[in-house]
Design an enzyme around this catalytic site. Sequence first.
Site, PDB file in Angstrom:
ATOM      1  N   HIS A  61       0.819  -1.225   0.000  1.00 45.10           N
ATOM      2  CA  HIS A  61       0.000   0.000   0.000  1.00 45.10           C
ATOM      3  C   HIS A  61       0.852   1.275   0.000  1.00 45.10           C
ATOM      4  CE1 HIS A  61      -2.934   3.039   1.011  1.00 45.10           C
ATOM      5  NE2 HIS A  61      -2.406   3.214   2.205  1.00 45.10           N
ATOM      6  N   HIS A  86       3.746   7.071   5.290  1.00 44.85           N
ATOM      7  CA  HIS A  86       2.536   7.775   5.733  1.00 44.85           C
ATOM      8  C   HIS A  86       1.719   7.040   6.784  1.00 44.85           C
ATOM      9  CE1 HIS A  86       0.219   5.414   2.714  1.00 44.85           C
ATOM     10  NE2 HIS A  86      -0.814   5.678   3.499  1.00 44.85           N
ATOM     11  N   ASP A  87       1.790   5.711   6.820  1.00 42.27           N
ATOM     12  CA  ASP A  87       1.008   4.972   7.819  1.00 42.27           C
ATOM     13  C   ASP A  87       1.849   4.453   8.979  1.00 42.27           C
ATOM     14  OD1 ASP A  87      -1.590   5.227   6.884  1.00 42.27           O
ATOM     15  OD2 ASP A  87      -1.376   3.568   5.456  1.00 42.27           O
ATOM     16  N   GLU A  90       0.904   6.113  12.410  1.00 40.14           N
ATOM     17  CA  GLU A  90      -0.483   5.774  12.696  1.00 40.14           C
ATOM     18  C   GLU A  90      -0.624   4.309  13.132  1.00 40.14           C
ATOM     19  OE1 GLU A  90      -3.383   7.747  11.632  1.00 40.14           O
ATOM     20  OE2 GLU A  90      -4.848   6.237  12.208  1.00 40.14           O
ATOM     21  N   ASP A  91       0.077   3.413  12.430  1.00 47.35           N
ATOM     22  CA  ASP A  91      -0.179   1.982  12.611  1.00 47.35           C
ATOM     23  C   ASP A  91       0.887   1.214  13.387  1.00 47.35           C
ATOM     24  OD1 ASP A  91      -2.374   2.446  11.082  1.00 47.35           O
ATOM     25  OD2 ASP A  91      -1.617   1.478   9.265  1.00 47.35           O
ATOM     26  N   ASP A 153      -3.257   8.554  -1.182  1.00 44.50           N
ATOM     27  CA  ASP A 153      -3.601   7.471  -0.266  1.00 44.50           C
ATOM     28  C   ASP A 153      -5.042   7.025  -0.520  1.00 44.50           C
ATOM     29  OD1 ASP A 153      -3.553   5.751   1.947  1.00 44.50           O
ATOM     30  OD2 ASP A 153      -4.173   7.346   3.333  1.00 44.50           O
TER      31      ASP A 153
HETATM   32 MN    MN Z   1      -2.801   4.675   3.913  1.00 40.52          MN
END
Ligand code: MN
Length: 734
Positions: A61, A86-87, A90-91, A153
């Site tokens: 992704h 980018h994630d 967040e993740d 995204d």
């Molecule tokens: Mn994403």
Amino acid sequence: MTEEALEIENKEIAKQYKRLLKISYRTLTKEDKKLIRSAFDLAVDAHKDQRRKSGEAYIFHPIAVAKIVASEIGLDSTSIAAALLHDVVEDTDYTIADIEQMFGEAVARIVDGLTKISHLSEDKDVSMQAENFRKMLLTLNEDIRVIIIKIADRLHNMQTMDSMPPHKQVKIASETLYIYAPLAHRIGMYNIKTELEDLSLKYTEPEVYNDIFSKIKDSKEQQDAYIESFTSILKNSLDKEELEYEIKGRPKSIYSIRRKMMVQNVTFDEVYDKFAVRIIYNAIPENEKFLAWKIYSIVTDHFRPNPTRLRDWISSPKSTGYEALHITVMGPKGRWVEVQIRSERMNEIAEKGFAAHYKYKNKEKGDVELDDWLNKLQDALGSDEISAVDFVEEFKLNLYAKEIFVFSPMGDLYSLPKGSTALDFAFSIHTEVGLHTRGTKVNGKLVPLSHHLKSGDQVEIITSDKAKPNANWLDYATSGRALTKIKSSLKEEEKLIAAEGKVVLARKLKSLKITLDENTINQLVNFFKIKTSLDLFYRVGAGIIDNKKLKEFAASRNNAFVSFFKNRLRKTSNPEDIDKEEITAKYDQLVFGKEEDKLDYKLAICCNPIPGDKVFGFITVSEGIKVHKKSCPNALQLQSNFSYRIIKAKWIDSTQSEFKSELVISGIDTMGLVNEVTKIISSNHNINMISVHFESDDGVFNGQVKVVVKNISILDNLVKNIKKINGIDKVTRV
Ligand code: MN
């Protein structure tokens, strides 16, 4: 997963990574590549235990998003690195501080922005979406790359939504249509916007999507043949000028075809401009504009142009930076075709947006334009007065807003947003003109204030000192400026009426021997069940609280004790008489049938019913309705032999019941007359409007209004007030 499968996957990841570097729109330096490599390594490590819903490794992704950022949008290495990461925050367990330490401040700031725009969960409603959107726009002043990567995204998520449950697909698709597609449009990323729209349609309305999709496929051959015939006609002339060019057919997107079908209410086959012809030519910057017009000249030598559909975005580019020359010509087979003439540079800008802008324009100028736009956004965002939903709506409105150009009677040119009404125009001339608009003429003809203007209209505003805004104007105007002015004027008006009302109230109370003091005001507010003294004064001023009501108030106030005692005395003296008297006084009206209609009747002599008696109506052959007591000696015989001629009847208290009435109104047709009539009716809480019908014939105005009112005095008052309207000639009750 087996080791073998894992190995295949790792190979694929490595392949995708190489591809990412290869397809970058910008030329990457050694430094750039180093940055991207370390971002890639961290992302692979951070996401190593994660898989997407589809089952594939999560890292695919971020790589895919980075590819969109690098190739389709054409951003720099900082953005590519940020897209890969980018994630991560967040993740995974990595923090922004980690990112900053490893990749520096710029990458960290973008990743931070992306993390802050938290994923919108499926339960969030429109206002939450809007709030998120607003948050997202607020990050704009940090770095617009945040938004662009966010859009990439979203695009990849939309492209890979198949393994999601259907309700989630619809939710995400709607959100995309609501927020991301407009945003992509605004940033000038037309290709991505189109793809987002088409993908959204695929999930929100799959049948429609599939239908149009297959129809486009079916008509592809036909279309190619058409473009071929178009090209063959132009080829010789273009070649003669030694132009380097390419002619392409550009099919309209599924989404825009569907919008056309809906807006114009036509079938797929009836959408005539399903594709545009694009002529892309090679030119040095100094020659670009000149060549565009040269091609224009050649095209129009062969095909007749539609003069109203020429758009010169070269001389004045769109705010997104879009440049091109658009014409619509009568092509082969008598079909209108849009022809877009663009240089290669313009074409790149159209497809890549600002990234291409940076490449061609000197960077400073590009920055100034971008800053301009961001500043405007910031201004709008800074205002706390509007809700997030309003903001998004307004933003989108302005996004797609096209301008129209209208003329004043003197020939002055005014530009207004598309969708502007005659009233908006009045306010755009001057607030004072707007506030005193009595009527508007478009191209010499009287039109309602709500009339939507078109480009080229000549608009005349008729003003009058007496004219002033009413609540309906809020529906007639669309511009923020006009609406604000109307609202504040209405407030002023209310205050004026209230001030007048206060004087009237004092005078009326005086005649009832009551002084208007704070105590009385409190009593009045309680008695009429209203909230504030301003409401009270306003109602008196507007005539909603009239003499009769004030007398009721006075009576209730003039000590309940005495009247109670008197009643007691009388009752004991002759209870039956008193009861009769009361009933007779109270039930003053006979009504018939289920609808409680008022009909002509006679009271039967045989039983002589009086108000309050239980009665029924009997439809006689020659004397209309006769009313008998239910206890009449003849009742039984009438009811059994002529049951079909019996009509229900009862006595009612006309002050309590509601009754229907029809008013016929006539006068001289002036603008705003209908407004004023309906305003007077609807501003009175005791009147319900059932139907309204107005028509105008050569300046004469006729109207029928059906209303439901509680009593005659309210109706009389209404008639009186309507008669006061300037231009009204006659008001009669039917
Ligand atoms: Mn994403």
